[in-house]
Enzyme design. Sequence first.
Site, PDB file in Angstrom:
ATOM      1  N   HIS A 122       0.813  -1.268  -0.083  1.00  0.00           N
ATOM      2  CA  HIS A 122      -0.074   0.141  -0.072  1.00  0.00           C
ATOM      3  C   HIS A 122       0.758   1.276  -0.044  1.00  0.00           C
ATOM      4  O   HIS A 122       1.869   1.463   0.679  1.00  0.00           O
ATOM      5  CB  HIS A 122      -0.946  -0.200   1.198  1.00  0.00           C
ATOM      6  N   ASP A 123       0.467   2.005  -0.629  1.00  0.00           N
ATOM      7  CA  ASP A 123       0.887   3.558  -0.790  1.00  0.00           C
ATOM      8  C   ASP A 123       2.225   3.662  -1.613  1.00  0.00           C
ATOM      9  O   ASP A 123       2.920   4.502  -1.163  1.00  0.00           O
ATOM     10  CB  ASP A 123       1.143   4.217   0.708  1.00  0.00           C
ATOM     11  N   GLY A 140       4.922  -1.407   2.839  1.00  0.00           N
ATOM     12  CA  GLY A 140       4.140  -0.124   2.317  1.00  0.00           C
ATOM     13  C   GLY A 140       4.946   1.089   2.328  1.00  0.00           C
ATOM     14  O   GLY A 140       5.976   1.149   2.903  1.00  0.00           O
TER      15      GLY A 140
END
Length: 270
Positions: A122-123, A140
């Site tokens: 994520h991100d 992440g």
Amino acid sequence: MAVSIDPTARVADGARLADGAEIGPFCTVGPHVEIGAGTRLISHVNVTGHTVLGERNTVYPFASLGTPPQSVKYGGGPTRLVVGSDNDIREGVTMNTGTEGDHGITRVGSGCFFMVGSHVGHDCTVGDHVTFANNAVLGGHVQVGNNVVFGGQAAVRQFVRIGDGAMITGLSGVRADVIPFGLVHGHFAEVVGLNVVGMRRRGLSKADIHKVHRGFEALFFGPGTFRERLEAVAAELGDDPLIGQIIAFIRGGSRPLTMGAKRGAQRAEP
């Protein structure tokens, strides 16, 4: 060119499929998904969440794109995954959407090759023409530049930056930022040199490579503290675009830097 959807596929109402998109057998496409022209889901592909796939991507069986972030802080918001064009996404690849606590988006560039089992957390932000060998994974919030290569089963911890043109060898565990053009190796990864092969493939001249090597040697293995060496290299060679890129990358970081493995060089924060 018409959209092709196999009768066994499930495409939710609201999904947007551009001309020439192909949805193969047993694929599932969620209601907030956008798939660009010429992108092919071969079979058994899951695309969900608020996900955009650009043009001419090829996605192989059992890849899962746009699933929620693997983060205990995720609150279920409409975060996104945006993938560029001309990517080759092989079997079992996973890419998660972002979290509300960051910018809410995971971005992948164009012309990338994701081999079997690789993962984008994520991100993350992944540049163009990046190669992930089998089972290479990003935690992440990782930032990856252009033309980076990850060897098989390389792992990058959260919030790390990987500079343009770097090479992460197989089985390496990357805990800190990696300079542009760096060659990183080891269970607890250290910089062992420059990605000369990658620099040659990008068309850099022998003179340019020698100059970068000179700056690299002075920066990681010269006398004085790392900060002193950084300022000395910046003063002497900082006008060179390639070395200037390395200097700017180091100065732009707020976290530790992966340091050299030779001659007793010490890890240090920039």
